[in-house]
Design an enzyme around this catalytic site. Structure first.
Site, PDB file in Angstrom:
ATOM      1  N   PHE A   1       0.633   5.072  10.460  1.00  0.00           N
ATOM      2  CA  PHE A   1      -0.479   5.966  10.872  1.00  0.00           C
ATOM      3  C   PHE A   1      -0.978   5.698  12.298  1.00  0.00           C
ATOM      4  O   PHE A   1      -2.073   6.117  12.665  1.00  0.00           O
ATOM      5  CB  PHE A   1      -1.666   5.878   9.895  1.00  0.00           C
ATOM      6  CG  PHE A   1      -1.255   5.944   8.452  1.00  0.00           C
ATOM      7  CD1 PHE A   1      -0.775   7.122   7.909  1.00  0.00           C
ATOM      8  CD2 PHE A   1      -1.327   4.816   7.638  1.00  0.00           C
ATOM      9  CE1 PHE A   1      -0.371   7.189   6.570  1.00  0.00           C
ATOM     10  CE2 PHE A   1      -0.932   4.865   6.299  1.00  0.00           C
ATOM     11  CZ  PHE A   1      -0.459   6.053   5.770  1.00  0.00           C
TER      12      PHE A   1
ATOM     13  N   GLU B   1      12.073   5.432  13.075  1.00  0.00           N
ATOM     14  CA  GLU B   1      12.205   4.545  11.910  1.00  0.00           C
ATOM     15  C   GLU B   1      13.303   3.492  12.121  1.00  0.00           C
ATOM     16  O   GLU B   1      14.167   3.287  11.259  1.00  0.00           O
ATOM     17  CB  GLU B   1      12.517   5.371  10.649  1.00  0.00           C
ATOM     18  CG  GLU B   1      11.506   6.476  10.366  1.00  0.00           C
ATOM     19  CD  GLU B   1      10.318   6.051   9.522  1.00  0.00           C
ATOM     20  OE1 GLU B   1       9.965   4.847   9.543  1.00  0.00           O
ATOM     21  OE2 GLU B   1       9.747   6.931   8.858  1.00  0.00           O
TER      22      GLU B   1
ATOM     23  N   GLN C   1      13.316   0.445  11.854  1.00  0.00           N
ATOM     24  CA  GLN C   1      13.363  -0.643  10.865  1.00  0.00           C
ATOM     25  C   GLN C   1      14.284  -0.335   9.688  1.00  0.00           C
ATOM     26  O   GLN C   1      14.654  -1.233   8.951  1.00  0.00           O
ATOM     27  CB  GLN C   1      11.948  -0.966  10.349  1.00  0.00           C
ATOM     28  CG  GLN C   1      11.334   0.021   9.365  1.00  0.00           C
ATOM     29  CD  GLN C   1      10.665   1.230  10.024  1.00  0.00           C
ATOM     30  OE1 GLN C   1      10.677   1.358  11.239  1.00  0.00           O
ATOM     31  NE2 GLN C   1      10.079   2.114   9.230  1.00  0.00           N
TER      32      GLN C   1
ATOM     33  N   CYS D   1      -9.666  -6.687   7.126  1.00  0.00           N
ATOM     34  CA  CYS D   1      -9.712  -5.877   5.895  1.00  0.00           C
ATOM     35  C   CYS D   1      -8.379  -5.876   5.147  1.00  0.00           C
ATOM     36  O   CYS D   1      -8.311  -5.461   3.986  1.00  0.00           O
ATOM     37  CB  CYS D   1     -10.139  -4.454   6.218  1.00  0.00           C
ATOM     38  SG  CYS D   1     -11.829  -4.354   6.881  1.00  0.00           S
TER      39      CYS D   1
HETATM   40  P1  TTP Z   1       6.245   5.040   9.756  1.00  0.00           P
HETATM   41  O1  TTP Z   1       6.846   6.124  10.542  1.00  0.00           O
HETATM   42  O2  TTP Z   1       6.070   3.714  10.389  1.00  0.00           O
HETATM   43  O3  TTP Z   1       4.823   5.487   9.213  1.00  0.00           O
HETATM   44  P2  TTP Z   1       3.920   6.622   9.782  1.00  0.00           P
HETATM   45  O4  TTP Z   1       4.679   7.887   9.881  1.00  0.00           O
HETATM   46  O5  TTP Z   1       2.663   6.593   8.948  1.00  0.00           O
HETATM   47  O6  TTP Z   1       3.549   6.034  11.204  1.00  0.00           O
HETATM   48  P3  TTP Z   1       3.471   6.745  12.609  1.00  0.00           P
HETATM   49  O7  TTP Z   1       2.438   7.827  12.495  1.00  0.00           O
HETATM   50  O8  TTP Z   1       3.034   5.632  13.511  1.00  0.00           O
HETATM   51  O9  TTP Z   1       4.830   7.265  12.905  1.00  0.00           O
HETATM   52  O10 TTP Z   1       7.073   4.922   8.396  1.00  0.00           O
HETATM   53  C1  TTP Z   1       6.930   3.852   7.600  1.00  0.00           C
HETATM   54  C2  TTP Z   1       7.850   3.947   6.393  1.00  0.00           C
HETATM   55  O11 TTP Z   1       8.157   2.626   5.978  1.00  0.00           O
HETATM   56  C3  TTP Z   1       7.211   4.618   5.196  1.00  0.00           C
HETATM   57  O12 TTP Z   1       8.196   5.399   4.522  1.00  0.00           O
HETATM   58  C4  TTP Z   1       6.800   3.458   4.320  1.00  0.00           C
HETATM   59  C5  TTP Z   1       7.828   2.424   4.625  1.00  0.00           C
HETATM   60  N1  TTP Z   1       7.408   1.019   4.515  1.00  0.00           N
HETATM   61  C6  TTP Z   1       8.181   0.144   3.745  1.00  0.00           C
HETATM   62  O13 TTP Z   1       9.175   0.536   3.157  1.00  0.00           O
HETATM   63  N2  TTP Z   1       7.808  -1.168   3.662  1.00  0.00           N
HETATM   64  C7  TTP Z   1       6.713  -1.677   4.310  1.00  0.00           C
HETATM   65  O14 TTP Z   1       6.457  -2.868   4.214  1.00  0.00           O
HETATM   66  C8  TTP Z   1       5.924  -0.755   5.123  1.00  0.00           C
HETATM   67  C9  TTP Z   1       4.724  -1.258   5.847  1.00  0.00           C
HETATM   68  C10 TTP Z   1       6.318   0.573   5.186  1.00  0.00           C
HETATM   69 MG    MG Z   2       6.542   7.666  11.758  1.00  0.00          MG
END
Ligand code: TTP
Ligand code: MG
Length: 215
Positions: free
Chosen positions: A38, A111, A113, A209
């Site tokens: 987020f 993504e 990761q 938090c």
């Molecule tokens: P993101 O793209 O990082 O989340 P987002 O879209 O909310 O963020 P942004 O607005 O910054 O782009 O996607 C995170 C994904 O990873 C989501 O599908 C949940 C997953 N996740 C895991 O699988 N394990 C974890 O420990 C965490 C924190 C997330």
């Molecule tokens: Mg994202």
């Protein structure tokens, strides 16, 4: 005359384009956009892609096949901005693009990761070939630890790290942690690392938090 002024301007533009080409070719760069969920990482990636579209700069956008929160061949942000993406089953598929693209093409990854372990080596290869690479990915998992080896390697390889923050959903302070929530409770430390989801299973939290109980 008007015509010769136009011609002069065109020459200036052409030579600066040439200079830009040399600069891009010699100055490959890895930018990693990171932070908790987020925080707007995907939004920032799409903002940069939009600039490529306006300036007619060729780009490629890749996403891993794992994240299927939204329709598969698109990257979609929380603000509902979107762009067409190439879904990769394996980082090996990047070789094909590396050999057929010109140096001006910018490589975007969302993504990060969730790509396989080979992705950092492939990105390093793109950089050696002279490409600009811009990627977004989580720095920490729900346990509050570095997400994985891929993210550790890419964050150290990066020339520029843009660390975005979200808003803590408890105290409205700056959030750099992702809280996983299961049945209204903070998920335990031994909960599985990968759990695809959004607002129904995760919250952005500040350090104070955030909680992850070790049972
Ligand atoms: P993101 O793209 O990082 O989340 P987002 O879209 O909310 O963020 P942004 O607005 O910054 O782009 O996607 C995170 C994904 O990873 C989501 O599908 C949940 C997953 N996740 C895991 O699988 N394990 C974890 O420990 C965490 C924190 C997330
Ligand atoms: Mg994202």
């Amino acid at each position: 005359s008007q015509e010769s002024r136009c011609k002069y301007r065109q020459n200036v533009i052409d030579s600066s384009r040439k200079a830009e080409f040399i600069r891009v070719k010699l100055m490959s760069k890895l930018t990693i956009i990171t932070g908790p969920m987020f925080a707007g990482k995907t939004e920032e990636l799409l903002r940069r892609i939009h600039r490529c579209q306006i300036s007619n700069n060729k780009y490629l956008l890749f996403k891993p096949s794992l994240d299927n929160r939204y329709s598969s061949a698109e990257v979609v942000s929380h603000q509902k901005n979107k762009a067409r993406a190439i879904v990769l089953q394996s980082s090996n598929e990047i070789d094909k693009y590396a050999s057929q693209e010109k140096e001006q093409t910018i490589f975007f990854f969302d993504e990060l990761q969730f790509f396989d372990e080979g992705i950092s080596e492939k990105i390093n290869f793109l950089l050696k070939r002279g490409f600009l690479v811009i990627g977004a990915g989580l720095d920490k998992n729900f346990r509050g630890e570095p997400f994985n080896e891929v993210m550790k390697t890419l964050l150290s390889l990066a020339d520029e790290v843009i660390k975005l923050k979200a808003i803590c959903q408890v105290c409205q302070g700056e959030a750099s942690y992702t809280q996983r929530i299961i049945s209204g409770q903070p998920a335990a430390f031994d909960s599985p690392l990968v759990l695809i989801g959004g607002q129904e299973g995760y919250e952005a939290r500040c350090r104070q938090c955030y909680a992850c109980p070790r049972s």
